[in-house]
Design a protein around this motif. Structure first.
Motif, PDB file in Angstrom:
ATOM      1  N   VAL A 213      -0.109   3.362   7.166  1.00  0.00           N
ATOM      2  CA  VAL A 213       0.920   2.447   6.499  1.00  0.00           C
ATOM      3  C   VAL A 213       1.427   1.953   6.981  1.00  0.00           C
ATOM      4  N   GLN A 214       2.562   2.775   7.415  1.00  0.00           N
ATOM      5  CA  GLN A 214       4.037   1.909   7.761  1.00  0.00           C
ATOM      6  C   GLN A 214       3.618   0.653   8.301  1.00  0.00           C
ATOM      7  N   ARG A 215       2.421   0.662   9.318  1.00  0.00           N
ATOM      8  CA  ARG A 215       2.662  -0.269  10.592  1.00  0.00           C
ATOM      9  C   ARG A 215       2.571  -1.913   9.182  1.00  0.00           C
ATOM     10  N   GLY A 216       1.071  -1.487   8.266  1.00  0.00           N
ATOM     11  CA  GLY A 216       1.250  -2.289   7.699  1.00  0.00           C
ATOM     12  C   GLY A 216       1.556  -2.320   6.043  1.00  0.00           C
ATOM     13  N   LEU A 217       3.616  -2.123   5.971  1.00  0.00           N
ATOM     14  CA  LEU A 217       4.032  -1.597   4.960  1.00  0.00           C
ATOM     15  C   LEU A 217       5.064  -3.190   4.912  1.00  0.00           C
ATOM     16  N   TYR A 218       5.261  -4.115   3.512  1.00  0.00           N
ATOM     17  CA  TYR A 218       5.280  -4.873   3.490  1.00  0.00           C
ATOM     18  C   TYR A 218       6.464  -4.725   2.536  1.00  0.00           C
ATOM     19  N   LEU A 219       7.924  -5.090   3.084  1.00  0.00           N
ATOM     20  CA  LEU A 219       9.273  -4.942   1.672  1.00  0.00           C
ATOM     21  C   LEU A 219       9.737  -5.965   1.612  1.00  0.00           C
ATOM     22  N   HIS A 220       9.617  -7.559   2.840  1.00  0.00           N
ATOM     23  CA  HIS A 220      10.461  -8.377   2.529  1.00  0.00           C
ATOM     24  C   HIS A 220      10.891  -8.957   1.723  1.00  0.00           C
ATOM     25  N   ASN A 221      11.789  -9.747   1.322  1.00  0.00           N
ATOM     26  CA  ASN A 221      12.310 -10.068  -0.187  1.00  0.00           C
ATOM     27  C   ASN A 221      12.464  -9.125  -0.995  1.00  0.00           C
ATOM     28  N   ASN A 222      13.219  -8.322  -0.837  1.00  0.00           N
ATOM     29  CA  ASN A 222      13.294  -7.695  -1.655  1.00  0.00           C
ATOM     30  C   ASN A 222      14.847  -7.351  -2.101  1.00  0.00           C
TER      31      ASN A 222
END
Ligand SMILES: *[C@@H]1O[C@H](CO)[C@@H](O)[C@H](O)[C@H]1NC(C)=O
Ligand SMILES: *[C@@H]1O[C@H](CO)[C@@H](O)[C@H](O)[C@H]1NC(C)=O
Ligand SMILES: *[C@@H]1O[C@H](CO)[C@@H](O)[C@H](O)[C@H]1NC(C)=O
Ligand SMILES: *[C@@H]1O[C@H](CO)[C@@H](O)[C@H](O)[C@H]1NC(C)=O
Ligand SMILES: *[C@@H]1O[C@H](CO)[C@@H](O)[C@H](O)[C@H]1NC(C)=O
Ligand SMILES: *[C@@H]1O[C@H](CO)[C@@H](O)[C@H](O)[C@H]1NC(C)=O
Ligand SMILES: *[C@@H]1O[C@H](CO)[C@@H](O)[C@H](O)[C@H]1NC(C)=O
Ligand SMILES: *[C@@H]1O[C@H](CO)[C@@H](O)[C@H](O)[C@H]1NC(C)=O
Length: 490
Positions: A213-222
């Motif tokens: 999940v960490q590998r596929g966690l997208y958190l950009h543009n926050n």
């Protein structure tokens, strides 16, 4: 007739779609019409397509056998309980770009076969915990581009087959990360929370997420708040080379002291975090570059220690199959060198130097290391090339002996057998340099013999232009032909 009617009605549709449609209708008639295709929709084998048809609510009757139902780009704002319960085979439900603001209780009851549910570009506000109840086969859930401000904490409970969850482009300020665990969502590899309003996140919960999940966690543009805990997490992900960071490096921004105007792209401008103590790395090895090198014996090999660590201040250790651990300080073999950049040089390698060479680059300051492995195979020189060389050498030696024998041991040594001297003009035109050095050497030792012997064979060759181009083999052959009697005697 029916088909003709359909053709007339859907003149603008592609032929194969119409053909499929006719087939469906035909089978439908044969089977006694257990599902009606709504007038405005297209029904193709197991697919019902009602997209962009101006629907404001679900059609009353839908074919019960369909696996895919596309209702996207309509004006549906309400779905009643059990809307899809008469479609037991439904797997793919497309409701993107409608006007849904919420889902009532039991909308998806008896639709537990759903694998893909697309609710993107609607107007959902809160994702309530009952929304996806019972959808244990659901693999993809698309919720991007809604107006979601909250995902209730047990919403994802029971979605044990979930692989991809898209909640990008919403207004989330937090997310129940703690409900995602290894055993609850073993297949989850994509959690897209980008372009929301996340500011401070429960980093401890995020750190505890399964590594997939960490590998596929997208958190950009926050609008994350810059702090050391946050940076530490991203720093580890970056070290592990996750694509989520690589692909959106410039979209990872944080605000200093929460000040909206002071925003930095924190994956590029790390100066702000220079006083952070970054925790010691990660249980798993960082990055392993694997390569292979194949050489033959006696060659020199250069194995570089290029790893994911970019610091200039690294210390290197090489583990070698034959000589154990090598560091620049420990080497006392003049044939082996470790350069400051980590490159290992080994001169005149042997077959028994083959094996796996592992370099560990250690960043002392940060306490992380990365390794590089090189599989070295040293082989013996190919035997044919050795034989060829040997044969050539032997051939040369025999030729030399033959010539020397001819020069010194010819039976004709008495002065009476000497042949008359040739005209003097022929000698200067003879180009000695065309002969190999061996010939020249032996010839120069006995200049008298040379001029005497060659008169006989050079004379007829003077008629040819470019005598100097004849190589020594031709020369030898000519010689043999001229003096075959003598050679026969030899
Ligand atoms: C829906 O499922 C319930 C049990 O979960 C069952 O009693 C009911 O008959 C089902 N309805 C249809 C239409 O299949
Ligand atoms: C970033 O998010 C805002 C809304 O939060 C959105 O309008 C914008 O398109 C997003 N930008 C990118 C590059 O995704
Ligand atoms: C880091 O620490 C130094 C010395 O204490 C200080 O001058 C500097 O401003 C600090 N940098 C940041 C970004 O806080
Ligand atoms: C490899 O062979 C050479 C001699 O051919 C020997 O000197 C050397 O010690 C051997 N190295 C190993 C690791 O066995
Ligand atoms: C290298 O050092 C080891 C001990 O550190 C010693 O046993 C060995 O003989 C040395 N080899 C050479 C080639 O000097
Ligand atoms: C490392 O340094 C050596 C000697 O200075 C050089 O020959 C080699 O190309 C360098 N290797 C890399 C990967 O930069
Ligand atoms: C490299 O890191 C791993 C895990 O952090 C550790 O077990 C190992 O001892 C380290 N190796 C070196 C040479 O520091
Ligand atoms: C290294 O390469 C050799 C030959 O290419 C191969 O047989 C061997 O299995 C490799 N070793 C490893 C550990 O990959």
């Amino acid at each position: 007739l029916f088909c003709a009617g359909a053709f007339a009605a859907f003149e603008t549709m592609p032929d194969h779609v119409m053909f499929g449609c006719c087939l469906v209708v035909f089978f439908c008639l044969l089977r006694g019409c257990d599902g009606n295709c709504p007038a405005m929709c297209l029904c193709v084998s197991d697919t019902v397509c009602c997209s962009s048809t101006g629907l404001v609510k679900l059609p009353m009757f839908l074919p019960t056998f369909s696996m895919t139902l596309d209702l996207s780009h309509n004006y549906i704002s309400y779905l009643s309980a059990g809307s899809f319960e008469k479609m037991p085979r439904l797997e793919n439900l497309r409701l993107a770009s409608n006007q849904l603001t919420s889902l009532g209780e039991g909308v998806f009851q008896n639709a537990s076969g759903l694998r893909i549910l697309d609710l993107s570009s609607n107007r959902l506000h809160v994702v309530e915990q009952h929304y996806f109840h019972g959808l244990w086969r659901l693999e993809e859930l698309l919720l991007y581009n809604n107006k979601i401000t909250q995902v209730e904490s047990s919403t994802l409970t029971g979605l044990s087959s979930l692989k991809k969850l898209y909640v990008s482009l919403n207004q989330l300020t937090d997310f129940p990360f703690f409900t995602i665990q290894d055993h609850s969502h073993p297949f989850l590899t994509m959690l897209d929370l980008s372009s929301n309003r996340l500011s401070s996140l429960p980093w401890a919960d995020i750190k505890a997420l399964p590594s997939l999940v960490q590998r596929g966690l997208y958190l950009h543009n926050n609008s994350l708040v810059c702090d050391c805990t946050m940076y530490s997490m991203f720093w580890h992900w970056q070290l592990r080379g996750y694509d989520t960071l690589k692909d959106f490096t410039d979209d990872h921004r944080c605000t200093i002291y929460g000040e909206r105007r002071a925003t930095i792209t924190f994956l590029r401008h790390t100066r702000f975090f220079q006083n952070c103590t970054l925790e010691k790395a990660v249980s798993q090895p960082v990055t392993v570059y694997l390569s292979t090198v194949t050489v033959t014996e006696e060659e020199t090999i250069h194995l570089d220690c290029h790893t994911s660590l970019k610091s200039m201040d690294l210390s290197f250790t090489w583990k070698t199959p034959g000589k154990g651990y090598l560091t620049p300080a420990s080497i006392n073999d003049t044939l082996i060198t470790i350069f400051p950049n980590g490159t290992l040089e080994m001169q005149s390698v042997r077959v028994n130097d083959s094996g796996m060479y592992v370099c560990t680059a250690l960043d002392v300051k940060l306490g992380v290391n990365a390794t590089r492995e090189v599989n070295v195979t040293v082989s013996l020189p190919p035997p044919e090339s050795f034989n060829t060389g040997y044969t050539t050498l032997l051939g040369c030696a025999i030729t030399m002996i033959l010539i020397l024998m001819y020069l010194y041991l010819t039976p004709c040594r008495c002065s009476c057998c000497k042949q008359p001297k040739p005209p003097s003009k022929t000698i200067p035109t003879y180009d000695r340099s065309s002969f190999s050095s061996a010939f020249t050497a032996s010839i120069r030792e006995q200049p008298q013999v040379y001029s005497d012997k060659h008169v006989a064979f050079l004379e007829p060759m003077m008629s040819q232009q470019g005598l100097h181009k004849i190589n020594h083999i031709d020369f030898l052959l000519q010689y043999i032909v001229r003096r075959n009697n003598t050679l026969g005697a030899l």
